[in-house]
Design a protein around this motif. Sequence first.
Motif, PDB file in Angstrom:
ATOM      1  N   LEU A  60       0.827  -1.259   0.099  1.00 13.36           N
ATOM      2  CA  LEU A  60      -0.039   0.001   0.067  1.00 13.36           C
ATOM      3  C   LEU A  60       0.668   1.224   0.040  1.00 13.36           C
ATOM      4  CD1 LEU A  60      -3.019  -0.885   2.313  1.00 13.36           C
ATOM      5  CD2 LEU A  60      -3.070  -0.476  -0.248  1.00 13.36           C
ATOM      6  N   GLU A  61       2.050   1.301   0.719  1.00 13.36           N
ATOM      7  CA  GLU A  61       2.872   2.538   0.705  1.00 13.36           C
ATOM      8  C   GLU A  61       3.566   2.666  -0.573  1.00 13.36           C
ATOM      9  OE1 GLU A  61       7.060   3.407   2.635  1.00 13.36           O
ATOM     10  OE2 GLU A  61       5.357   2.918   3.945  1.00 13.36           O
ATOM     11  N   GLN A  62       3.920   1.306  -1.304  1.00 14.31           N
ATOM     12  CA  GLN A  62       4.298   1.600  -2.764  1.00 14.31           C
ATOM     13  C   GLN A  62       3.059   2.182  -3.866  1.00 14.31           C
ATOM     14  OE1 GLN A  62       6.090  -1.985  -4.055  1.00 14.31           O
ATOM     15  NE2 GLN A  62       6.508  -2.455  -2.091  1.00 14.31           N
ATOM     16  N   LYS A  63       1.981   1.614  -3.369  1.00 12.45           N
ATOM     17  CA  LYS A  63       1.003   2.353  -4.389  1.00 12.45           C
ATOM     18  C   LYS A  63       0.628   3.789  -4.348  1.00 12.45           C
ATOM     19  CE  LYS A  63      -4.012   1.710  -4.806  1.00 12.45           C
ATOM     20  NZ  LYS A  63      -5.491   0.944  -4.523  1.00 12.45           N
ATOM     21  N   TYR A  64       0.718   4.111  -3.061  1.00 13.59           N
ATOM     22  CA  TYR A  64       0.618   5.688  -2.845  1.00 13.59           C
ATOM     23  C   TYR A  64       1.761   6.826  -2.902  1.00 13.59           C
ATOM     24  CZ  TYR A  64      -4.111   4.169  -1.873  1.00 13.59           C
ATOM     25  OH  TYR A  64      -5.313   3.581  -1.995  1.00 13.59           O
ATOM     26  N   PHE A  65       3.116   6.176  -2.567  1.00  9.12           N
ATOM     27  CA  PHE A  65       4.072   6.912  -2.419  1.00  9.12           C
ATOM     28  C   PHE A  65       5.312   6.449  -3.365  1.00  9.12           C
ATOM     29  CE2 PHE A  65       2.234   7.337   1.712  1.00  9.12           C
ATOM     30  CZ  PHE A  65       2.379   8.624   1.772  1.00  9.12           C
ATOM     31  N   ASP A  66       5.964   7.219  -3.698  1.00  9.56           N
ATOM     32  CA  ASP A  66       7.151   7.001  -4.338  1.00  9.56           C
ATOM     33  C   ASP A  66       8.603   7.167  -3.237  1.00  9.56           C
ATOM     34  OD1 ASP A  66       6.765   6.426  -7.193  1.00  9.56           O
ATOM     35  OD2 ASP A  66       6.284   8.727  -7.397  1.00  9.56           O
ATOM     36  N   LYS A  67       9.292   6.181  -3.357  1.00 12.96           N
ATOM     37  CA  LYS A  67      10.346   6.272  -2.117  1.00 12.96           C
ATOM     38  C   LYS A  67      11.649   6.945  -2.978  1.00 12.96           C
ATOM     39  CE  LYS A  67      13.827   3.023   0.068  1.00 12.96           C
ATOM     40  NZ  LYS A  67      13.966   1.525   0.098  1.00 12.96           N
ATOM     41  N   LEU A  68      12.147   8.113  -2.257  1.00 12.47           N
ATOM     42  CA  LEU A  68      13.204   8.873  -3.061  1.00 12.47           C
ATOM     43  C   LEU A  68      14.303   8.754  -2.045  1.00 12.47           C
ATOM     44  CD1 LEU A  68      11.113  11.926  -3.795  1.00 12.47           C
ATOM     45  CD2 LEU A  68      11.639  10.249  -5.213  1.00 12.47           C
ATOM     46  N   VAL A  69      15.411   8.101  -2.480  1.00  8.63           N
ATOM     47  CA  VAL A  69      16.652   7.959  -1.741  1.00  8.63           C
ATOM     48  C   VAL A  69      17.362   9.376  -1.777  1.00  8.63           C
ATOM     49  CG1 VAL A  69      19.094   6.864  -1.772  1.00  8.63           C
ATOM     50  CG2 VAL A  69      16.923   5.413  -2.480  1.00  8.63           C
ATOM     51  N   TYR A  70      17.773   9.850  -0.621  1.00 11.48           N
ATOM     52  CA  TYR A  70      18.474  11.026  -0.568  1.00 11.48           C
ATOM     53  C   TYR A  70      19.760  11.016  -1.190  1.00 11.48           C
ATOM     54  CZ  TYR A  70      20.879  15.143   1.435  1.00 11.48           C
ATOM     55  OH  TYR A  70      21.535  16.392   1.492  1.00 11.48           O
ATOM     56  N   ALA A  71      19.932  11.975  -1.937  1.00 13.23           N
ATOM     57  CA  ALA A  71      21.322  11.879  -2.916  1.00 13.23           C
ATOM     58  C   ALA A  71      21.736  13.543  -2.934  1.00 13.23           C
ATOM     59  CB  ALA A  71      20.980  11.469  -4.362  1.00 13.23           C
ATOM     60  N   GLY A  72      21.499  14.257  -1.956  1.00 16.71           N
ATOM     61  CA  GLY A  72      21.923  15.584  -1.951  1.00 16.71           C
ATOM     62  C   GLY A  72      20.950  16.642  -2.388  1.00 16.71           C
ATOM     63  N   GLY A  73      19.806  16.224  -2.940  1.00 13.32           N
ATOM     64  CA  GLY A  73      18.705  17.284  -3.529  1.00 13.32           C
ATOM     65  C   GLY A  73      18.065  17.642  -2.321  1.00 13.32           C
ATOM     66  N   LYS A  74      17.229  18.544  -2.793  1.00 11.00           N
ATOM     67  CA  LYS A  74      16.278  19.305  -1.522  1.00 11.00           C
ATOM     68  C   LYS A  74      15.122  18.527  -1.723  1.00 11.00           C
ATOM     69  CE  LYS A  74      16.411  23.560  -2.493  1.00 11.00           C
ATOM     70  NZ  LYS A  74      16.456  25.055  -2.650  1.00 11.00           N
ATOM     71  N   PRO A  75      14.283  18.338  -0.575  1.00  8.47           N
ATOM     72  CA  PRO A  75      13.029  17.845  -0.932  1.00  8.47           C
ATOM     73  C   PRO A  75      11.710  19.017  -1.044  1.00  8.47           C
ATOM     74  CG  PRO A  75      13.318  18.068   1.607  1.00  8.47           C
ATOM     75  CD  PRO A  75      14.531  18.298   0.772  1.00  8.47           C
ATOM     76  N   GLU A  76      10.586  18.517  -1.466  1.00 10.02           N
ATOM     77  CA  GLU A  76       9.457  19.438  -1.657  1.00 10.02           C
ATOM     78  C   GLU A  76       8.767  19.644  -0.400  1.00 10.02           C
ATOM     79  OE1 GLU A  76       7.531  18.411  -5.281  1.00 10.02           O
ATOM     80  OE2 GLU A  76       9.196  18.404  -6.438  1.00 10.02           O
ATOM     81  N   ALA A  77       7.893  20.696  -0.142  1.00 10.48           N
ATOM     82  CA  ALA A  77       7.146  20.883   0.721  1.00 10.48           C
ATOM     83  C   ALA A  77       6.029  19.883   0.682  1.00 10.48           C
ATOM     84  CB  ALA A  77       6.497  22.406   0.742  1.00 10.48           C
ATOM     85  N   GLY A  78       5.449  19.140   1.738  1.00  8.63           N
ATOM     86  CA  GLY A  78       4.635  18.078   1.448  1.00  8.63           C
ATOM     87  C   GLY A  78       5.337  16.711   1.515  1.00  8.63           C
ATOM     88  N   ASP A  79       6.616  16.683   1.361  1.00  3.80           N
ATOM     89  CA  ASP A  79       7.303  15.145   1.230  1.00  3.80           C
ATOM     90  C   ASP A  79       7.325  14.694   2.532  1.00  3.80           C
ATOM     91  OD1 ASP A  79       7.765  15.387  -1.604  1.00  3.80           O
ATOM     92  OD2 ASP A  79       9.730  15.760  -1.437  1.00  3.80           O
ATOM     93  N   VAL A  80       7.674  13.533   3.082  1.00  2.00           N
ATOM     94  CA  VAL A  80       7.671  12.972   4.203  1.00  2.00           C
ATOM     95  C   VAL A  80       9.385  12.486   4.354  1.00  2.00           C
ATOM     96  CG1 VAL A  80       6.993  11.033   5.636  1.00  2.00           C
ATOM     97  CG2 VAL A  80       5.442  12.175   3.937  1.00  2.00           C
ATOM     98  N   VAL A  81       9.825  13.021   5.155  1.00  2.34           N
ATOM     99  CA  VAL A  81      11.171  12.742   5.484  1.00  2.34           C
ATOM    100  C   VAL A  81      11.363  11.903   6.453  1.00  2.34           C
ATOM    101  CG1 VAL A  81      11.423  14.877   7.284  1.00  2.34           C
ATOM    102  CG2 VAL A  81      13.646  13.825   5.888  1.00  2.34           C
ATOM    103  N   ILE A  82      12.335  10.746   6.081  1.00  2.00           N
ATOM    104  CA  ILE A  82      12.544   9.828   7.324  1.00  2.00           C
ATOM    105  C   ILE A  82      14.129   9.783   7.703  1.00  2.00           C
ATOM    106  CG2 ILE A  82      12.641   7.205   7.745  1.00  2.00           C
ATOM    107  CD1 ILE A  82      10.559   8.309   4.992  1.00  2.00           C
ATOM    108  N   PHE A  83      14.332   9.709   8.836  1.00  2.77           N
ATOM    109  CA  PHE A  83      15.520   9.968   9.600  1.00  2.77           C
ATOM    110  C   PHE A  83      15.826   8.382  10.077  1.00  2.77           C
ATOM    111  CE2 PHE A  83      13.518  14.137   9.762  1.00  2.77           C
ATOM    112  CZ  PHE A  83      14.609  14.847   9.266  1.00  2.77           C
TER     113      PHE A  83
END
Length: 136
Positions: A60-83
Amino acid sequence: MTLAQFVEKYNDKKIDYDGQYGAQCVDVFRQYCKDVLAIPHTGGVVGAAELFTKYDAMPLEQKYFDKLVYAGGKPEAGDVVIFAPTKSNKYGHVAIVLDASSEEIAVFEQDGFKQTGAHVGSWNYARVLGFLRKKQ
């Protein structure tokens, strides 16, 4: 509801989406998914970091979200950040991105250890595992 309305509604309030373990960071994520993104619960996790590390096992997470590996770029407002987890917090952390520069990320978050409620905070990129972005 917009992201700004979400922050206004829940700022300085404890969010306990599932009624378990008090006000946790994952509760903010779940409430945000429901109120702003109109996404159902995507599956249980033991800790926030699993939203990223167990993504491939969460259909279900895959259905609704794209997983973006951090590679130095800036996230967008509304993205979910995981630490990533630390020695003092084996669960990691999740927050909602409000804004980002190359130095830090402004987020809406909640600390499950302090139990002080949701608030605006700021993090650097040192422990970022990656981001989830709602699929278009």
